[in-house]
Design a protein around this motif. Sequence first.
Motif, PDB file in Angstrom:
ATOM      1  N   ASN A   1       0.812  -1.205   0.000  1.00  0.00           N
ATOM      2  CA  ASN A   1       0.000   0.000   0.000  1.00  0.00           C
ATOM      3  C   ASN A   1       0.856   1.270   0.000  1.00  0.00           C
ATOM      4  O   ASN A   1       0.467   2.293  -0.560  1.00  0.00           O
ATOM      5  N   GLN A   2       2.014   1.203   0.639  1.00  0.00           N
ATOM      6  CA  GLN A   2       2.904   2.361   0.681  1.00  0.00           C
ATOM      7  C   GLN A   2       3.461   2.698  -0.704  1.00  0.00           C
ATOM      8  O   GLN A   2       3.920   3.815  -0.945  1.00  0.00           O
ATOM      9  N   GLN A   3       3.426   1.712  -1.615  1.00  0.00           N
ATOM     10  CA  GLN A   3       3.940   1.913  -2.967  1.00  0.00           C
ATOM     11  C   GLN A   3       2.818   2.002  -4.000  1.00  0.00           C
ATOM     12  O   GLN A   3       3.083   2.024  -5.206  1.00  0.00           O
ATOM     13  N   THR A   4       1.565   2.029  -3.564  1.00  0.00           N
ATOM     14  CA  THR A   4       0.413   2.011  -4.472  1.00  0.00           C
ATOM     15  C   THR A   4      -0.278   3.366  -4.443  1.00  0.00           C
ATOM     16  O   THR A   4      -0.728   3.811  -3.385  1.00  0.00           O
ATOM     17  N   GLU A   5      -0.364   4.012  -5.611  1.00  0.00           N
ATOM     18  CA  GLU A   5      -0.931   5.366  -5.666  1.00  0.00           C
ATOM     19  C   GLU A   5      -1.292   5.745  -7.101  1.00  0.00           C
ATOM     20  O   GLU A   5      -0.895   5.065  -8.053  1.00  0.00           O
ATOM     21  N   THR A   6      -2.048   6.823  -7.237  1.00  0.00           N
ATOM     22  CA  THR A   6      -2.421   7.354  -8.551  1.00  0.00           C
ATOM     23  C   THR A   6      -1.377   8.359  -9.016  1.00  0.00           C
ATOM     24  O   THR A   6      -1.069   9.315  -8.305  1.00  0.00           O
ATOM     25  N   TYR A   7      -0.828   8.133 -10.207  1.00  0.00           N
ATOM     26  CA  TYR A   7       0.051   9.094 -10.855  1.00  0.00           C
ATOM     27  C   TYR A   7      -0.680   9.689 -12.051  1.00  0.00           C
ATOM     28  O   TYR A   7      -1.515   9.025 -12.673  1.00  0.00           O
ATOM     29  N   PHE A   8      -0.346  10.914 -12.422  1.00  0.00           N
ATOM     30  CA  PHE A   8      -0.921  11.498 -13.618  1.00  0.00           C
ATOM     31  C   PHE A   8       0.004  12.596 -14.139  1.00  0.00           C
ATOM     32  O   PHE A   8       0.795  13.177 -13.395  1.00  0.00           O
TER      33      PHE A   8
END
Length: 631
Positions: free
Chosen positions: A234-241
Amino acid sequence: MEEKKFDFNSLIGFVLLGAIMIWWMYTNQPTPEELAAEKKAKTEQVQKENEAITIQNGENTTEIAIQATDSLSIAKAQAQLGAFAYSATLADAETVLENDVLKLTISNKGGQIKEALLKKHVTYDSLPLYMIKDNNASFNIHFNTSDNRTLNTQDLFFEPSFSKDGENQVLSMKLKVSSSQYLEYRYVIKPGEYMVDFNLRSQGLNQYINGNQPITLDWNLDAYSHEKSIRYENQQTETYFEKGDEDIDYLSVGKEDDTEESDVNWVAYKQHFFSTILITDEAFKTAKLTSSTLSIDEEVDTTFTKAFTLKAPLALEGGELNYNMNWYIGPNDYEILKQYDRNIKAVVNLGWGIFGFLNRYLFIPVFNFLQGFIGNYGLIIILMTIVVRIIMSPLVYKSYVSSAKMKVLKPEMEEINNRLPGKENAMKRQQETMALQSKAGVSPLSGCIPALLQMPVFFALFKFFPANIDLRQKQFLWADDLSSYDSVFELPFHIPMYGSHISLFPILASVAIFFYMKMSQSQQMNMQQPTQEGMPDMQKMMKMMMYLSPIMMLIFFNMYASSLSLYYFVSNLLTITIMLIIKHYIIDEEKIHAKIQENKKKPKKEGKFRKRLNEAMKQAQEQQEKQKKKK
């Protein structure tokens, strides 16, 4: 009147006639084969009668062949879907597109990707690795029709058409009004590629779509957990744009975050080692993004990590939709992602500024070089650590030389400290100490600067190892996965912040950093000036850090990638070794003392900075004396 009598002969005749009729019916009944043939004939007759049903839509009449057998359901579809009623007559089927790395299953319902399988990767427990499966994702276009209906493409059925263009597989999914009026999703998958071409366009629908109402693209994904530690994942899971001109941004990795941005070129639902990215040639004018954590509980067997959503209005050109897009569904491999000219390599978090620079242009090339002829990734990490330590050893040497010089000068600085005690002499004491250091050619900063120069390397590698997919599921010694923790013992209970297991590499790294800090403390004490009145006791602070750093390493790195702990363990061992060699075999304190005495005899040209500093201190001292006189 004559009385009628019962005619027994007539009764016998009726009975015989009935028996004969029953026998005839029994012997002439149709066989099962004849019954099946009759049923098939009736079905075909019904289908023929319904083949030419006409769907009315305003002034336009389109004759469409449909496979319905129930005129009531056709009428219901007309009432609900209007011009798009043909969709209700299609079957729910699937089409598979695949190459040697990626397998996509496209559903007629919604024309969207129903399953996405990465063929060369598996989950931590060796199961097939699906990015999309069991309705965890949806791709929908919400629009209003000219006859005031609200439709969602995810509820409608598209008509598939599969073809090949050389080695490329092409799938056209059409939501039809007629053969020349439709909304099309066009997928093209190429050999060996994780990048899929995706075109979204309409033809002849300008009279059916209400352009005055917003047309919204909704893309949602619940991210599957693929790794051993859901908390670390989870610490490495995120939305990039990406917005504007290659301006990369992201949502928080915390529990919930959202934003609304303009001119968005692509959106990535980035997980630890894999991403699903939607790229568009024509930027979304606005995009509303949300991210929420579904679970971080290590004690619960959870399926998903985070939930991602994107809402973006689509623009009409001449009353039609026309977007050239791409799907990237694959690993967060920097070498793969940098091949695409869309800056999506930014989803691999190598750090910002100097940290990212070091990773991209130093550590990745060195790692790839070693990877070219060494198959054991634990040995690669050790060799890479040796290379880094050799490169950094001149800084260690410089720091130790400065420490030795300060050690030689320490008795003289203590003499100044004893000769000028008290707060009232603080300025003069500092001035004489600096003058002594200047004559001897020694600077306290010369020991700090080498340590500061090593910090970018420390933080760069802190980002490099957890982001390196090449370490995923690679074994070394007792660690079965260098990208995850190396558990050697499972605890029967859960410790907050620590976990329910014991990792060995963080323990070894903590022991090594303790001895490194102990040696560094001894070195820093040589460089430290005598503690002056009113100043913090640096010795106590260093002792606190000596114990605090290993404890922090032990706690927080228990969940981290074992490759990172392995690096810090080996790195600290090598640093301790280099420090001992420098101390016992390279540095000669008697020669350093003699050199300092020679420097003190030579006239020393005062630099501009030193001159200004001395003048400022002199003025401050004079001001202090004036204040004393007034008192």
